[in-house]
Design an enzyme around this catalytic site. Structure first.
Site, PDB file in Angstrom:
ATOM      1  N   ASN A   1       0.809  -1.220   0.000  1.00 37.39           N
ATOM      2  CA  ASN A   1       0.000   0.000   0.000  1.00 37.39           C
ATOM      3  C   ASN A   1       0.845   1.274   0.000  1.00 37.39           C
ATOM      4  O   ASN A   1       0.302   2.388  -0.020  1.00 37.39           O
ATOM      5  CB  ASN A   1      -0.965   0.019   1.185  1.00 37.39           C
ATOM      6  CG  ASN A   1      -0.260   0.089   2.536  1.00 37.39           C
ATOM      7  OD1 ASN A   1       0.962  -0.058   2.636  1.00 37.39           O
ATOM      8  ND2 ASN A   1      -1.037   0.302   3.592  1.00 37.39           N
ATOM      9  N   LYS A   2       2.179   1.120   0.013  1.00 41.25           N
ATOM     10  CA  LYS A   2       3.058   2.294   0.036  1.00 41.25           C
ATOM     11  C   LYS A   2       3.221   2.890  -1.362  1.00 41.25           C
ATOM     12  O   LYS A   2       2.737   2.347  -2.355  1.00 41.25           O
ATOM     13  CB  LYS A   2       4.429   1.910   0.603  1.00 41.25           C
ATOM     14  CG  LYS A   2       4.402   1.422   2.047  1.00 41.25           C
ATOM     15  CD  LYS A   2       3.931   2.507   2.999  1.00 41.25           C
ATOM     16  CE  LYS A   2       4.269   2.219   4.455  1.00 41.25           C
ATOM     17  NZ  LYS A   2       3.683   0.985   4.979  1.00 41.25           N
ATOM     18  N   GLN A   3       3.945   4.011  -1.425  1.00 46.46           N
ATOM     19  CA  GLN A   3       4.154   4.684  -2.714  1.00 46.46           C
ATOM     20  C   GLN A   3       4.766   3.725  -3.734  1.00 46.46           C
ATOM     21  O   GLN A   3       4.288   3.622  -4.860  1.00 46.46           O
ATOM     22  CB  GLN A   3       5.060   5.913  -2.522  1.00 46.46           C
ATOM     23  CG  GLN A   3       4.403   7.048  -1.778  1.00 46.46           C
ATOM     24  CD  GLN A   3       4.585   6.956  -0.275  1.00 46.46           C
ATOM     25  OE1 GLN A   3       4.883   5.895   0.278  1.00 46.46           O
ATOM     26  NE2 GLN A   3       4.386   8.076   0.406  1.00 46.46           N
TER      27      GLN A   3
END
Length: 372
Positions: free
Chosen positions: A180-182
């Site tokens: 879910n991170k960049q």
């Protein structure tokens, strides 16, 4: 319609890179890890980057490298993911929480000094939801009291505060790459630093305490299996090559939400401090007015196929933290008030206008149903 909370942005390039490694003879401790580390170090402008298997592991190795141990105190925020605090609880150090700024939701820097004691060893700054802090000000306080500075930038790769990249103005910083991170490496994290001792110790401890040079079964110190694989690294290399593209995509999604929600009664859209010249969005978190039942709104969204979460539950109110530290409800009123009002809405690069409109439509319906 179903709209997930998050979804990684994977192209054929990433798939091909991972398959290439699978076809090779090297799946761990190989050249792809070195290449990934070099790309991260160059991007943030630090001498060293040490890849590990999670952001939590990155933070833990920083704590150990700085010699934080039994009885030491670390100043941090109660409004964060539990890993921020776990990483020094592992070493039996004590968290000393500072309440947050009600706008940025980051630690209130003006309240740090009153929490410093003769047992304080470090300040753990956290860039919540991708918004970096004023690290110049934090470093001034740290220098005054001879404290170490760790920056938990696990949610903020690419963000800048007055031109200073997140994770860089500190003894060591950490980034994380959960899906879910960049950017994602599936699972993974990285330590960045200019300090050679921290880098060398972290490299050793991530691989069972082995020396940087030496025989495979030699172990100089207590270590861990925090190693990063070649598969993770291959994925991360391509993602790092796309980092600016990805940051721009996420900014466009945030702008679309802002435009649709800015005039919706009962909703407060995210506040970004003017000093943040570059915002690398992790998630999109709104806040509801106190007269709206947040939990019922969330359940309504979930019932209509919309992924959402209450980011964050205050760390000091987690059952085991309360038991270990003695903190209780009422100790940090701003954090507790904010935490009761937040909802993370679906946020990912490829979310469509139709999906955003659907989320906003159902949110409006829920507010009308569950406002008091």
């Amino acid at each position: 319609m179903n709209v997930p909370l998050a979804r990684p942005d994977i192209t054929q390039r990433e798939i091909d890179a991972v398959v290439e490694v699978l076809k090779s003879d090297i799946l761990s401790i190989g050249p792809k890890i070195v290449e990934f580390e070099e790309k991260v170090a160059k991007y943030v402008g630090k001498k060293y980057a040490i890849a590990v298997n999670s952001g939590t592991s990155a933070l833990h190795l920083i704590v150990r490298s700085l010699g934080i141990r039994d009885g030491d105190e670390v100043i941090t925020t109660p409004f964060t993911f539990v890993a921020t605090v776990n990483c020094f609880l592992y070493e039996r150090a004590k968290p000393v929480f500072v309440d947050i700024d009600p706008d940025t939701l980051n630690m209130d820097i003006d309240k740090i000094e009153e929490k410093i004691t003769d047992r304080t060893k470090a300040i753990m700054a956290v860039d919540i939801f991708g918004q970096p802090l004023d690290m110049v000000k934090i470093n001034e306080i740290a220098k005054k009291y001879n404290l170490k500075v760790i920056e938990d930038s696990c949610e903020a790769l690419g963000s800048e505060y007055n031109g200073i990249k997140a994770g860089t103005l500190c003894d060591a910083g950490a980034f994380a790459f959960y899906p879910n991170k960049q950017i994602t490496t599936a699972e993974g994290g990285v330590i960045v630093t200019d300090n050679e001792d921290i880098a060398q110790l972290s490299r050793s401890m991530r691989s069972q305490g082995r020396p940087i040079t030496g025989l495979w079964l030699e172990h100089e110190r207590l270590g861990f299996n925090y190693r990063f694989s070649e598969l993770n690294a291959a994925l991360g290399i391509v993602q790092m090559e796309r980092i600016e593209e990805i940051i721009k995509k996420r900014a466009r999604v945030a702008e679309k939400y802002n435009e649709r929600l800015k005039n919706l009664d009962g909703v407060k859209i995210p506040y970004i401090a003017p000093q943040v010249n570059k915002m690398s969005w992790f998630i999109y978190v709104i806040r509801l007015d106190k007269n709206i039942d947040r939990n019922k709104v969330m359940q309504y969204l979930i019932n209509n196929g919309i992924g959402c979460r209450p980011y964050f539950t205050p760390v000091h109110l987690q059952p085991y933290i309360k038991e270990m530290t003695g903190y209780k409800e009422g100790d940090f009123p701003v954090t507790e008030s904010v935490a009761k009002s937040t909802i993370a809405l679906p946020f990912f690069n490829k979310i469509t206008n139709e999906q955003i409109d659907y989320v906003v439509e159902k949110l409006r319906e829920a507010i009308n149903l569950f406002g008091k």
